[in-house]
Design a protein around this motif. Structure first.
Motif, short mmCIF file in Angstrom:
data_model
loop_
_atom_site.label_atom_id
_atom_site.label_comp_id
_atom_site.label_asym_id
_atom_site.label_seq_id
_atom_site.Cartn_x
_atom_site.Cartn_y
_atom_site.Cartn_z
N HIS A 66 0.83 -1.21 0.00
CA HIS A 66 0.00 0.00 0.00
C HIS A 66 0.87 1.26 0.00
O HIS A 66 0.58 2.22 -0.72
N THR A 67 1.92 1.25 0.78
CA THR A 67 2.82 2.40 0.85
C THR A 67 3.43 2.68 -0.52
O THR A 67 3.50 3.84 -0.96
N ARG A 68 3.87 1.63 -1.21
CA ARG A 68 4.46 1.82 -2.55
C ARG A 68 3.43 2.34 -3.54
O ARG A 68 3.77 3.10 -4.45
N LEU A 69 2.18 1.94 -3.39
CA LEU A 69 1.15 2.32 -4.35
C LEU A 69 0.63 3.74 -4.13
O LEU A 69 0.04 4.32 -5.04
N GLU A 70 0.86 4.31 -2.96
CA GLU A 70 0.37 5.67 -2.67
C GLU A 70 0.91 6.70 -3.65
O GLU A 70 0.24 7.67 -3.96
N ARG A 71 2.09 6.49 -4.15
CA ARG A 71 2.71 7.50 -5.01
C ARG A 71 2.52 7.21 -6.51
O ARG A 71 3.12 7.87 -7.35
N TYR A 78 -0.40 1.83 -11.74
CA TYR A 78 -0.82 1.32 -10.44
C TYR A 78 -0.89 -0.21 -10.48
O TYR A 78 -0.35 -0.89 -9.61
N PRO A 127 -7.90 2.26 -3.62
CA PRO A 127 -7.40 3.63 -3.83
C PRO A 127 -7.39 4.03 -5.31
O PRO A 127 -7.62 5.19 -5.65
N ARG A 131 -9.29 7.28 -6.92
CA ARG A 131 -8.59 8.29 -7.73
C ARG A 131 -9.11 8.36 -9.15
O ARG A 131 -9.04 9.41 -9.78
#
Length: 184
Positions: A66-71, A78, A127, A131
């Motif tokens: 999840h952290t990697r996908l936030e950006r 994605y 997410p 978006r």
């Protein structure tokens, strides 16, 4: 609660050492320094013990993904990063890597695995849907693509075939047109 966590940690270590088939209630109890009755009273069965141990490892791994996908912004990027990050997490974690062995009692190879994986994939893609609401009508198709393609990438992984960057380029080349069609 301390006994439960101690048993789970010991079970994860056992899975890494002896695989799924080698984990027993007695072995987990011995490794955790508790009685077999304590393990049975907390988990009820060997299958539940193993399942909860793997779930704990998976939750930690999912947090990193999840952290990697936030950006990552673009829908195709994605999905590509989700697959690449998943492969990286499995490569880096010995217990998750154990899931790639086709042992008799391995939960990845039972008939209900895809059904259990869909909610996890849905949460990882949530997410993206937020978006990019235009992909919402196609989310179920994207979930299936991610599961089948992602599992294939992870299960048949070979470092000599694709580095992370090569895998990213390959997936983008083939998923880009499919993701663009989903946005239409």
């Amino acid at each position: 609660m301390r006994s439960r966590n101690k048993i789970l940690r010991s079970t994860v270590e056992l899975i890494g050492k002896v695989g799924f088939e080698g984990v027993t209630i007695a072995g987990a109890a011995h490794a955790a320094g508790v009685s077999r009755q304590t393990v049975y009273s907390i988990f009820g069965s060997r299958e539940e013990l193993v399942s909860q141990a793997i779930a704990g490892v998976a939750v930690e791994a999912l947090a990193g993904i999840h952290t990697r996908l936030e950006r990552v912004a673009a829908p195709c990027d994605y999905v590509v990063e989700l697959i690449v990050a998943s492969r990286r997490v499995v490569r880096d974690d010995p217990v998750l890597a154990m899931l790639l062995r086709s042992e008799h009692e391995n939960p990845v190879f039972d008939s209900g695995m895809i059904a259990r994986a869909k909610p996890i994939a849905r949460s990882l893609l949530a997410p993206l849907s937020t978006r990019h609401p235009e992909i919402e009508p196609h989310v179920e198709d994207i979930i299936e693509i991610v599961l089948f393609l992602g599992l294939s990438v992870v299960l048949f992984d070979d470092e000599t075939v694709h580095s992370d960057d090569e895998l990213r380029r390959f997936l983008t080349r083939w998923l880009g047109p499919a993701m663009s069609a989903a946005e239409v």
